[in-house]
Enzyme design. Structure first.
Site, PDB file in Angstrom:
ATOM      1  N   LYS A 159      27.994  21.486 -15.559  1.00 13.73           N
ATOM      2  CA  LYS A 159      29.137  21.678 -16.363  1.00 13.73           C
ATOM      3  C   LYS A 159      28.599  22.665 -17.642  1.00 13.73           C
ATOM      4  O   LYS A 159      28.170  22.191 -18.739  1.00 13.73           O
ATOM      5  CB  LYS A 159      29.598  20.322 -17.140  1.00 13.73           C
ATOM      6  N   SER A 189      37.884  21.369 -12.150  1.00 12.75           N
ATOM      7  CA  SER A 189      37.825  20.574 -13.415  1.00 12.75           C
ATOM      8  C   SER A 189      39.224  19.817 -13.280  1.00 12.75           C
ATOM      9  O   SER A 189      39.431  19.003 -12.374  1.00 12.75           O
ATOM     10  CB  SER A 189      37.493  21.336 -14.508  1.00 12.75           C
TER      11      SER A 189
END
Length: 605
Positions: free
Chosen positions: A196, A395
């Site tokens: 991430k 996401s």
């Protein structure tokens, strides 16, 4: 329609019988209009064009958008503009049956379609050519994607001033850590997942190896696809194409010399090149006519008769842009209220036996995505729901997708990025440099947690870490339930990792790799609708306007940071689409800011 007469008595009256008088009147009207216009079209038959001009620009939809209400305003397309893949297919099917038509001229200008839609267009052109017709491609200026489409034509023509920007793909990743520290800004972010990488934009002095490898994996896939398409279209080997790309960009003359184009032809000389007029023959210039003109020369053109038995219908709900809470709709933002209302309407639509949720989103807030997820799940309990993506579904966007019965993806779409982060910027150093003094007064130990005037206290940081971990575990749980896997299995695929559609299917995050039309047909098959050659689409909640991401960023100086999939934003625009241009304008291809109310946690999906 059905009528009940007490217990055990049930008489069914088909809806078609109730529609019969209206259908008869509508078709009678269409018949009269067709007959009245036939004499005029017969007189014009001698002027029927041998070549029909089509202009392919922007990102035409897969299907013509049919809405319930008449929408006024907006610019009308040019007569030759391709308004959808569906309409182009129908037009070419009609032209292929006409022995007087030799082919089409396909003009390509500022094309911005994803690879999956390009493949759908190529399939339409290939079917036309298989009927013995000629496709002549012409463009003034094309990039990688526009040229890849032109390669499906029999000939590629360029005007003398034309250019071919066949140079391959490039993506830039940014690291602002050192620069921010020099002006007294200290980024403070907590993330869950090494992959991430969005916070790294602000925290690292250089781009990480993980971010570099992720971007390179997508560059490799896109580049290999470009080599294959150009090699097949121009009858060259991949090695020859690779060498040509390294010599790009090309002027029109160099493109012809390199075998990337077949001839130099100005727009005015196109009719003469196609054998429709002789140079200097008369003062009036011969024009290449659009499909509308061709139809005016057919005595009895196709009529869209009203059918007694209506075609099957699929409801399509787009989730396009950054997912945020609130109202409104735009091409760059997907607001929770707009999408939820659209899903509810699709669920209530009795004619639509299945729903396709078309997702083109790099992520957004968990609050908004979970609202959308719940709405998808509620519709899925009534009728089959397929999630489809041909650009990016990452996401928070992927969180929405897992509510569907199945997830379908184009080969080169971006999926995954299961991970979260949160944080803020400590601006105290900058304020000290500027001579700005602030006093923070609180009642409650975490009341000023998101203040830019100071950094996190140890307790605030511990609280935020706990919140990020809780959110990540909730994300894993949602995906695990949606995909029928364990949390541990999903965790091995998560931590922010991003996959292409092909790789996503290999690891189980995607059910099928195919096109939009195939996804719609499969959704109907899940609804037990008999296979039909044609089906209709009703779009709910389509975007109405666009917003400028630069203005949004500049207006977010007091924002808590809002996380997206960085690779999605930096790579979604490869080939010249607006997403990459918007990111390039402000030099940030990873994250955008947005002002949130104080009671909303700034967690990124």
């Amino acid at each position: 329609m059905s009528v009940h007469y007490g217990p055990g008595t049930h008489i069914s009256i088909p809806d078609a019988m109730l529609r019969l008088p209206f259908i008869a009147l509508a078709n009678l009207y269409l018949l009269l209009v067709s007959l009245l216009g036939a004499p005029f079209r017969m007189m014009a038959a001698s002027h029927r064009p041998a070549y029909v001009r089509f202009r392919l620009t922007g990102d035409p939809p897969y299907r013509e958008r049919r809405r319930r209400r008449l929408q006024l305003g907006g610019s009308r397309p040019e007569p030759s503009d391709v308004t959808s893949v569906e309409r182009l297919r129908e037009s070419l099917e009609l032209l292929a049956k006409d022995g007087r038509v030799k082919g089409i001229l396909l003009e390509v200008e500022d094309l911005a379609v994803p690879a999956a839609k390009r493949d759908a267009l190529v399939a339409v052109l290939r079917a036309f050519r298989a009927q013995g017709k000629r496709v002549v491609g012409w463009a003034v200026h094309v990039d990688n994607e526009g040229y890849a489409l032109l390669c499906s034509a029999d000939e590629v023509l360029l005007p003398p001033m034309g250019r071919v920007e066949l140079v391959g793909y490039a993506a830039e990743s940014t690291a602002l850590g050192v620069g921010l520290s020099r002006v007294g800004i200290r980024p403070q972010f907590i993330r869950r997942g090494d992959y991430k990488t969005a916070p790294e934009l602000f925290t690292r002095p250089v781009v990480s190896d993980i971010q570099t490898r992720t971007v390179e994996s997508f560059l490799d896939e896109r580049y290999a696809d470009l080599l294959d398409v150009v090699a097949r279209g121009r009858r060259k080997t991949p090695e020859e194409v690779r060498a040509l790309i390294d010599q790009g960009p090309f002027s029109a003359r160099r493109a012809v010399d390199a075998g990337l184009a077949d001839a130099l032809v100005s727009e005015a000389n196109l009719p003469a090149y196609l054998g429709l007029a002789k140079p200097g023959d008369g003062e009036e210039e011969t024009e290449l006519e659009p499909m509308e003109t061709y139809l005016s020369t057919i005595p009895f053109p196709p009529v869209r008769w009203k059918r007694l038995r209506r075609n099957p219908r699929v409801a399509v709900v787009p989730v396009s842009g950054i997912i945020i809470p609130g109202k409104g709709a735009s091409g760059k933002m997907a607001t929770s209220e707009t999408v939820v209302k659209a899903l509810r309407a699709a669920g209530r639509d009795k004619r639509s036996k299945a729903v396709v949720v078309y997702i083109s989103s790099p992520g957004g807030t968990p609050l908004a995505s979970e609202q959308m997820l719940e709405a998808v799940q509620r519709v899925a309990r009534k009728k089959p729901v397929i999630a489809y993506m041909d650009r990016v579904c990452a996401s928070a966007g992927y969180m929405v997708a897992v509510g569907a019965k199945e997830i379908w993806s184009a080969p080169h779409a971006m999926v995954g990025s299961i991970g979260v982060f949160a944080g803020k910027f400590d601006m105290s150093g900058l304020m000290e440099k500027l001579g700005v003094h602030k006093t923070v007064l609180v009642r409650g130990q975490n009341a000023a947690m998101l203040s830019f005037s100071r950094g996190f206290t140890p307790q605030e940081e511990a609280t935020l870490e706990a919140e990020v971990e809780e959110m990540y575990q909730a994300f894993l749980d949602i995906v695990a339930k949606g995909r029928g896997r364990t949390k541990e299995e999903i965790h091995q695929l998560a931590e922010g990792r991003v996959y292409s559609g092909v790789r996503g299917k290999a690891v189980g995050l995607v059910d099928q790799v195919a096109g939009f039309e195939e996804a719609c047909r499969h959704a109907l098959s899940l609804a037990k609708v008999p296979a039909a050659e044609r089906f209709e689409i009703m779009t709910y909640g389509a975007p109405k306007q666009r917003v400028n991401l630069l203005k949004l960023l500049m207006g977010a100086s007091h924002a808590q940071t809002y996380a997206l999939c960085p690779t999605a934003l930096s790579l979604n625009g490869l080939g010249g689409t607006e997403a990459f241009e918007d990111a390039a304008r402000f030099g940030v291809a990873d994250v955008v800011g947005r002002v949130f109310p104080d009671d909303q946690w700034p967690f990124g999906g």
